[in-house]
Every structure is written in structure tokens, then in C-alpha cells.
Design an enzyme around this catalytic site. Sequence first.
Site, mmCIF file in Angstrom:
data_model
loop_
_atom_site.group_PDB
_atom_site.id
_atom_site.type_symbol
_atom_site.label_atom_id
_atom_site.label_comp_id
_atom_site.label_asym_id
_atom_site.label_seq_id
_atom_site.Cartn_x
_atom_site.Cartn_y
_atom_site.Cartn_z
ATOM 1 N N PRO A 329 -0.757 -1.682 4.187
ATOM 2 C CA PRO A 329 -1.450 -1.160 2.997
ATOM 3 C C PRO A 329 -2.624 -2.082 2.643
ATOM 4 O O PRO A 329 -2.452 -3.140 2.042
ATOM 5 C CB PRO A 329 -0.368 -1.175 1.914
ATOM 6 C CG PRO A 329 0.672 -2.131 2.389
ATOM 7 C CD PRO A 329 0.556 -2.269 3.872
ATOM 8 N N ASP A 510 -3.253 -7.559 2.614
ATOM 9 C CA ASP A 510 -2.056 -6.733 2.755
ATOM 10 C C ASP A 510 -1.336 -6.708 1.404
ATOM 11 O O ASP A 510 -0.846 -7.743 0.929
ATOM 12 C CB ASP A 510 -1.172 -7.384 3.848
ATOM 13 C CG ASP A 510 0.071 -6.584 4.166
ATOM 14 O OD1 ASP A 510 0.512 -5.788 3.309
ATOM 15 O OD2 ASP A 510 0.621 -6.778 5.264
ATOM 16 N N HIS A 511 -1.285 -5.524 0.807
ATOM 17 C CA HIS A 511 -0.748 -5.438 -0.552
ATOM 18 C C HIS A 511 0.766 -5.677 -0.591
ATOM 19 O O HIS A 511 1.350 -5.819 -1.660
ATOM 20 C CB HIS A 511 -1.094 -4.074 -1.160
ATOM 21 C CG HIS A 511 -1.287 -4.113 -2.647
ATOM 22 N ND1 HIS A 511 -0.735 -5.089 -3.457
ATOM 23 C CD2 HIS A 511 -1.984 -3.304 -3.480
ATOM 24 C CE1 HIS A 511 -1.064 -4.865 -4.714
ATOM 25 N NE2 HIS A 511 -1.827 -3.790 -4.760
ATOM 26 N N ARG A 512 1.407 -5.740 0.566
ATOM 27 C CA ARG A 512 2.838 -6.079 0.559
ATOM 28 C C ARG A 512 3.037 -7.553 0.267
ATOM 29 O O ARG A 512 4.107 -7.998 -0.109
ATOM 30 C CB ARG A 512 3.475 -5.738 1.918
ATOM 31 C CG ARG A 512 3.503 -4.264 2.224
ATOM 32 C CD ARG A 512 3.919 -4.022 3.648
ATOM 33 N NE ARG A 512 2.995 -4.642 4.595
ATOM 34 C CZ ARG A 512 3.178 -4.647 5.929
ATOM 35 N NH1 ARG A 512 4.241 -4.068 6.443
ATOM 36 N NH2 ARG A 512 2.297 -5.224 6.717
#
Length: 538
Positions: A329, A510-512
Site C-alpha cells: 500500500p 509502505d503504509h503498513r
Amino acid sequence: MALVEVKVPDIGDFDEVSVIELLVKPGDTVKAEQSLVTVESDKASMEIPSSKAGVVKDLKVKLGDKVKQGSVLLVLEGAETASAPAAPTPVSAPTPAPAQPAPVAGASTGIEIHVPDIGDFKDVAVIELLVKPGDTVKVEQSLLTVESDKASMEIPSSAGGLVKEIKVKLGDKVNVGDLIAVLEGSAAAEPVVLPATATPAAPAGRVPPTVALQPHESATTPGQLPHASPSVRKFARELGVPLEEVKGTAPKGRITQEDVQAFTKAVMKGEAGTRAGGGKTPAGSGEALGLLPWPKVDFAKFGPIERKDIGRIRKISGANLHRNWVMIPHVTNHDDADVTDLEAFRVQLNKENDRAGKAADDAGVKVTMLAFLIKACVAALKKFPDFNASLDGDQLVLKQYYHIGFAADTPGGLVVPVIKDADKKGILQISQEMGELAKKARDGKLGPADMSGAGFTISSLGGIGGRYFTPIINAPEVAILGVCKSRMEPVWDGEQFQPRLMLPLSLAWDHRVIDGATAARFNAYLGAILADFRRTML
Ligand code: CAO
């Protein structure tokens, strides 16, 4: 119980090779000849077998370590013979490169090129013909690729000239001394001493590409690497098959070429694995994801067209980029850094270097903004360690080293060489290494070691133009910095507009792992460093 050290046997001309896979772990029982680790140079990968049977007591190497002949790999307990010195293990430690005179110059019939000494390789199959009659070849240019079950290697020409005849065909088995080609032309009549050149069993991509976009039930235990020979690995990488998802049918779960083929067929039919919801695994066409099929258009109906094969590097990087784009993401934060003073310093530095270079009768190192960016990113990564990390299941692996990749545009496609330990290097050394790596990249000579280990990547289009873009994260990294061309802009200083040189930054993350606020802080910190480089000393 007897303890025996298992060492790297004679691996030919390979001075130092990197350990890229550990095939056993402490507590494992190994048989004599069982492969223990895979090592890789920029020219080949090979498995090193155990010279004894026993239980692994202590692993003496870790991933990324450099080893050479005599390096201790591990200690075995209960080994059969503790006293006998570990015999070289010819089956799986091929000696790919002992030099030997290869060609015989024929006065009127042309120059015959024979298979040089290829160590313990016997009856190796020709898997690739790299030239054809009519081609002009240079000395050392690879003519063909041969492969055993343990490694593949390229056989170079020991002379230059025009290829008159190729004496072997695909699938032929060759041995030392076999005639492989006849050249005509410019070569010296004297026999030339040339080593056989082992070729990378791994192609240029540093992460095996994957075609399957949904998690399957893994065929390999988590944390354990799939068991397959270099040639099978190469085959899998070429097809974009994730080996960790292939079930090996050979003894001890070793993956064979047939297993890879079967996996590919199953994926193409949408049969490999099932999703949690019971649906079929996607086949890469988009249909299995529930998307519309890819449009099929007869372009020739609308005007003349030309078809062109996609090159190897582009195929590999394309598969990696596709996976990364789909699985990560991404969010991108854009910002600008004031590099007015830094640019003035850079220009001054290049002038000084140029003068110093001329005085030393040697071209001085040219410094570009990218070298400063690498150094500035190291400082930012130290302050925001989550950006120098990788996701591993539920854990975040925080790296305590600072290896920075930089995207390099080459005629074959995009590659990412890596500046290792950038924190320990000065701007001039980084610039010099970058120049060398960029040249190797353009010449297609980067080896896997040159492209592995990055914790963070910079993609600079600064030499070309543009304002901002959205770079794709280079998995398993969690962020990438895109940089465009700096330009003079009016910047309000609180009282008036000032002309300042502004560098556009695009940080994709990376939005994680990372949140927007942290990314904004990262950019702001990076901007502060670039505006005043003295801050890197703080
Ligand atoms: N702003 C303004 N000028 C810049 C700049 C920037 N941010 N970055 C570089 N320049 C200038 C350099 O100073 C140099 O100027 P001179 O020719 O006047 O000396 C010129 O642009 C060319 O620089 P360069 O591109 O040769 O050198 P580099 O160190 O900046 O980059 C490399 C090296 C290998 C990264 C680059 O050549 C390259 O391949 N870039 C493309 C990367 C890419 O494709 N990224 C996209 C990936 S996504 O598809």
C-alpha cells in the site's frame, strides 16, 4: 562426540563469494554431499556440499558473509571421520574457472575455439548459444552457456573475429577440449590463455519475481529456503515463479525443473493454491482477481505496427515492480528542499576536484547531487529507523547497516546497484563508487552482489527533468525517495521573495509500516539537512 569443521573446498578462481542461502540450520542432520549453503559471485552461484555426515552443531556463516576456499562453514557433531581432512567435494563445488589455453589457430581453416578447462564439469549441457555464424566476437565475449546440475557458466571466446561456424547445438553435452566454434579474422595466432567464465545463475533482479499475487499455502516452512539447484532457481526466476510456493517432489523436498513447470501450468490454469475464501489463485491475467480480461486489440487494423521482444532485465524488473505495486500500500509525500548552498558547494567542489585531478594527471571524481542525497538519506534513516526496515511476517526487521540503492537507467532497463555502508563513506568515495556501478550497469556487467542488500533506494531523475513522480518501493524495502531536477524558485523568507534553488522530493512509503506524519517528518528532516549539510555531523 567428534566435532568436525566443514570448510569451503576448492572453488576454482572464485576469490570471495557471498553466502546467499543457508540450506541447513543447527540441529539438522546432514549427509555427506548434502548441500549446506549456496554461494554466489557476480559470475555464478553454486552449492557447497558437506564433506561429512553428522549433526549441525554450529553455523559459522550468515547470509551475506564472504567466504573463500578454506573458510569454515559449520561444525558437525558425530561426523564419520574427524581426523581425515575434508576432501574437496567435486560434485557440488564446481571449479569453474581454471585457465587453460583454449583455441588452436588454424592457418587457413580459421581459429578453432575449444572448451577450456572447466574444472570438474563433465558432460555439461549447452543450454544457450549466445552468438551465431556471421556475428563478430571479441576476446572474452561469451559464446555459449553450459550447465550442470550444480551451476551454469558461460564459455568465452579466447580469440576475436567473425564466427564462421558453431560446432555445437542446444542440448549437446560438452567436455574440456571440445570444439565449439570456428572463427575467422583478427585473432592472434598464438593460443590465448582464458578462463571459462561462470555466469550468474541468478539474473539481474535481486528479488525473485513472482507471478502469483495472492498468498498460497507455502510449500516451504516459513523461514526455510526452498531446496533447489542453481539451474532450477535460474529457471524459476526466468519464469517468475516464486520457489517458496513450489512443492518439491525430489528427495528431501528438492524442487526440480518439472516441479517448476507443473507449478507454472497450474498457475496459468488458475489452479495453483486456493485463497482463504476458496477462490482460485489469480493467473496473472486479471480475470482471476475478478477483473475484466485484458483488452485484446488488433492494432494493425488502425495503422502500421512493429513488435519487439521485451528484454530480460525489463521482464525481471517488470515482474518485481508489478508485485510491489500490487502488494504494497503505497503513499507518496512530495516536498521541496532548498539546496541553494549545497549546490554552490557542489559546484565549488567539482572545480577543486577538476583542478586536483588535472594536477595529478588523473580525472577528478565528479560529484552530483545524488551523492549528497545518499549521505543525507543515511542521516534521515538514522533518525527514522523504520524507513531502513523490512516487514517479515508480524515483525519489522530494523537494519543497522546503511546500504543505499540507486535506480540506474540502462539500455536494457532499470537496475538498482547498491552503495554499501554509505554511512562509513565520504561524498567523494560515494561519487566514485556510483560512477563505477553506473558504468557497470550500462555495460550489463552488474553482478547480483552489486545489487543486493539495500535498505532504502533513491530514484533520481534529476539529470533529466520533471517535478515530482511516484516511485515504486523496491521490496522488501519499505520506502523509496524519488528526486527530480532542482530549479530556481521565488521563496518567501517572511519579508520578501528570495531566489532559491529548490529540489523536488517524492518519498513513497509502505503504509503498513509508516504513517503520513512520520513520512512528512522524514521529508522535513531530509530537507533541513540538504539546506544545511553541517547537520549531518550532529
Ligand atoms: N537537479 C538538477 N540537476 C541535476 C540533479 C538534480 N536533482 N541531479 C543531477 N543533475 C545534473 C548533474 O549535476 C549532471 O549535470 P552536468 O551534466 O551539468 O554535470 C546531470 O544532471 C546528469 O547527471 P547524471 O544523471 O549523469 O548523474 P546522477 O548522479 O544524478 O545520476 C544515475 C546517476 C546513474 C542515477 C542516472 O544517470 C540515472 O540512471 N538516472 C535515472 C534513474 C531512473 O531511471 N529513475 C527512474 C526509476 S522509475 O522508472
